[in-house]
Design a protein around this motif. Sequence first.
Motif, PDB file in Angstrom:
ATOM      1  N   ASN A 177       1.283  -1.941   4.714  1.00  0.00           N
ATOM      2  CA  ASN A 177       0.529  -1.661   5.942  1.00  0.00           C
ATOM      3  C   ASN A 177       1.213  -0.584   6.780  1.00  0.00           C
ATOM      4  OD1 ASN A 177      -1.722  -3.283   5.569  1.00  0.00           O
ATOM      5  ND2 ASN A 177      -0.771  -5.079   6.500  1.00  0.00           N
ATOM      6  N   VAL A 222      -3.981   2.753  -0.728  1.00  0.00           N
ATOM      7  CA  VAL A 222      -4.709   1.593  -1.238  1.00  0.00           C
ATOM      8  C   VAL A 222      -5.230   1.946  -2.622  1.00  0.00           C
ATOM      9  CG1 VAL A 222      -6.653   0.020  -0.938  1.00  0.00           C
ATOM     10  CG2 VAL A 222      -5.359   0.792   1.057  1.00  0.00           C
ATOM     11  N   HIS A 251      -7.445   1.129  -5.835  1.00  0.00           N
ATOM     12  CA  HIS A 251      -8.631   0.366  -6.216  1.00  0.00           C
ATOM     13  C   HIS A 251      -8.714   0.277  -7.740  1.00  0.00           C
ATOM     14  CE1 HIS A 251      -9.643   1.700  -2.089  1.00  0.00           C
ATOM     15  NE2 HIS A 251     -10.229   0.513  -2.029  1.00  0.00           N
ATOM     16  N   ASP A 269      -5.759  -6.606  -0.744  1.00  0.00           N
ATOM     17  CA  ASP A 269      -6.888  -6.578   0.187  1.00  0.00           C
ATOM     18  C   ASP A 269      -8.093  -7.337  -0.374  1.00  0.00           C
ATOM     19  OD1 ASP A 269      -5.479  -5.063   2.040  1.00  0.00           O
ATOM     20  OD2 ASP A 269      -6.234  -3.150   1.289  1.00  0.00           O
ATOM     21  N   ALA A 290      -8.254  -4.502  -4.865  1.00  0.00           N
ATOM     22  CA  ALA A 290      -7.747  -3.499  -3.924  1.00  0.00           C
ATOM     23  C   ALA A 290      -6.339  -3.896  -3.492  1.00  0.00           C
ATOM     24  CB  ALA A 290      -8.660  -3.375  -2.706  1.00  0.00           C
ATOM     25  N   GLN A 316      -5.616 -10.350   4.504  1.00  0.00           N
ATOM     26  CA  GLN A 316      -4.785  -9.711   3.479  1.00  0.00           C
ATOM     27  C   GLN A 316      -3.865 -10.749   2.855  1.00  0.00           C
ATOM     28  OE1 GLN A 316      -3.061  -6.432   5.890  1.00  0.00           O
ATOM     29  NE2 GLN A 316      -3.970  -5.085   4.349  1.00  0.00           N
ATOM     30  N   ASP A 376      -2.839  -2.706  -1.338  1.00  0.00           N
ATOM     31  CA  ASP A 376      -2.122  -1.835  -0.402  1.00  0.00           C
ATOM     32  C   ASP A 376      -0.680  -1.702  -0.872  1.00  0.00           C
ATOM     33  OD1 ASP A 376      -0.371  -1.151   1.904  1.00  0.00           O
ATOM     34  OD2 ASP A 376      -2.217  -1.211   3.051  1.00  0.00           O
ATOM     35  N   SER A 403      -3.979   8.164  -1.771  1.00  0.00           N
ATOM     36  CA  SER A 403      -4.282   6.960  -0.995  1.00  0.00           C
ATOM     37  C   SER A 403      -3.206   5.904  -1.178  1.00  0.00           C
ATOM     38  CB  SER A 403      -5.642   6.386  -1.429  1.00  0.00           C
ATOM     39  OG  SER A 403      -5.905   5.166  -0.767  1.00  0.00           O
TER      40      SER A 403
END
Length: 235
Positions: A42, A102, A104, A20, A36, A10, A38, A100
């Motif tokens: 985390n 994360v 995208h 990511d 991607a 990462q 985050d 989400s």
Amino acid sequence: MTNFTIVNGQLYTPGLAIVDAPQPNTPLGGDNLQVAIDVSGNGQLPWPAITDTRSPTRFHNITLFLTSDALSHNFTISNGTKPASNTSYVGPVLDLEPSSTVKHVNWLWPDCLAGDGSGSKDSARGAYNISMHQSFRWNGSDYYTVFDWPISATNSIPEREDRIDCALLENKVLSAAEIGESSDSLPRQPWVDGGSTTVSSPSASQTGLGTRIHLGNRRVAGIAIAVTAILHLLD
């Protein structure tokens, strides 16, 4: 030379976001550029923190650009607004996949990047940076940081009728001094406790300069972190 903090694959930015994918210096192609991100630190940042205006640590905005000093291009990937069509640029990053943590980003490569290899001398294909601009609050203070990591548009990108004209995505190419003047420096990277071993990585087309924080060794779940790099912060 661009410097990074990479922990377990990462890429830690000088802000709240963690990348990511893609990894620095990756040759890319295909139909889309895929990124991607985050946005939970985390799991350390409650989500959705953006809805709580009282939170001392929260995102305001993330914008993304594809930039190259050498090729004199600065294309919009996401500028925080909703596009008029689904082929021009990506909508607000923090609004993607609301459930989400994360996000995208799938950005259709514009028409001038279609082809194979680096292209001819006058081609737009070649070395680029993905440039992430973050506006956020950390411990009650507001920050704006710019972080670049190098990739290359050198793998095969097929011709498609729906690829947008590159001129419609083009922005002014900013100098390192202009980027530095608009960027803040955090006292430390928010999510790397104790830090990591430093390793340098070459940049294909650096667009900004900054201060560098050297971080010491750390362990995650009892496993030593072996592959890391220096955090790149912009003044």
